[in-house]
Design an enzyme around this catalytic site. Structure first.
Site, PDB file in Angstrom:
ATOM      1  N   ARG A 180       0.836  -1.204   0.000  1.00  0.00           N
ATOM      2  CA  ARG A 180       0.000   0.000   0.000  1.00  0.00           C
ATOM      3  C   ARG A 180       0.872   1.256   0.000  1.00  0.00           C
ATOM      4  NH1 ARG A 180      -5.111  -2.155   0.514  1.00  0.00           N
ATOM      5  NH2 ARG A 180      -6.652  -0.748   1.338  1.00  0.00           N
ATOM      6  N   ARG A 205     -10.459   7.064   1.541  1.00  0.00           N
ATOM      7  CA  ARG A 205      -9.712   6.023   0.837  1.00  0.00           C
ATOM      8  C   ARG A 205      -9.300   6.469  -0.567  1.00  0.00           C
ATOM      9  NH1 ARG A 205     -13.553   1.130   1.704  1.00  0.00           N
ATOM     10  NH2 ARG A 205     -11.955  -0.142   0.731  1.00  0.00           N
TER      11      ARG A 205
END
Ligand code: AMP
Length: 215
Positions: A89, A167
């Protein structure tokens, strides 16, 4: 094949990765998001700490996710390869991964924003097994009930609007540089999906094609 699948939330990458794994000799689809949700469900220490972060759409600390992933990839079924979904990520995680494995391909599932929003607000997940559905093009046979195990099909807290916004911002800020990172390494492949009616199987076929594997 040791590969990573990239795509923003709502791109359908979880569903595609599961099916792709079956086509690639049964290599596992390893989703750090699924693993973390499992920790939350089982009420473990990791789960208790991760839950509030996940609900707000933040990132769980690297040390926690790295350890979870290390243990998962050490299992027998990942010996011949894996498809990582949701990991790395950030660049720190990418470096960590590189110290342990040679990655063969990173595939970006490129999906326009309007399609993502439709997918996200319509996404539903089985509470028991994590199977992913979509009210537009991948409905469970019986409303609210998982086809696989009869579990309750529900909307994840982190698929709600506030979490989604955070997000998206995180995806742009942290994940996009990773795409550049793998592009520079020369292992980035891209599949564009810009039609709502495109099925997961069509996307899987497109992935196999860019990977140079017979479907
Ligand atoms: P996902 O199902 O991949 O969207 O992940 C759901 C949530 O789990 C994310 O919003 C993060 O809070 C957390 N998460 C999943 N993978 C990672 C990761 N590699 N590093 C940090 N947090 C993660």
């Amino acid at each position: 094949m040791r590969m990573i699948i990239f795509g923003p939330q709502g791109s359908g990458k979880g569903t595609i990765a599961s099916r792709l794994g079956a086509k690639l000799g049964g290599i596992p689809h390893v989703s750090t998001g699924d693993m973390l949700r499992d920790e939350v469900k089982r009420g473990t220490e990791i789960g208790k700490n991760a839950a509030p972060i996940m609900n707000q759409g933040g990132l769980v600390p690297d040390s926690v996710v790295n350890k979870l992933l290390e243990d998962r990839l050490a299992k027998d079924d990942a010996k011949n390869g894996f498809i990582l979904d949701g990991y790395p990520r950030n660049i720190t995680q990418a470096h960590e991964l590189e110290t342990k494995y040679k990655i063969d391909a990173a595939v970006l599932l490129d999906v326009p924003v309007w399609l993502l929003l439709s997918r996200l607000t319509n996404r539903r997940v089985c509470r028991k097994c994590g199977e992913v559905y979509n009210l537009v093009n991948l409905r469970p046979k019986v409303e609210g009930v998982c086809d696989k195990d009869g579990g309750e099909v529900y909307q994840r807290d982190d698929d709600k609007e506030e979490a989604i916004k955070e997000r998206f911002a995180l995806y742009e800020k942290v994940t996009m540089p990773l795409i550049e990172y793998y592009r520079k390494k020369g292992i980035l492949k891209q599949v564009t999906c810009d039609k709502l009616e495109t099925t997961p199987d069509q996307n899987v076929a497109a992935m196999l094609s860019v990977l140079g594997v017979e479907g």
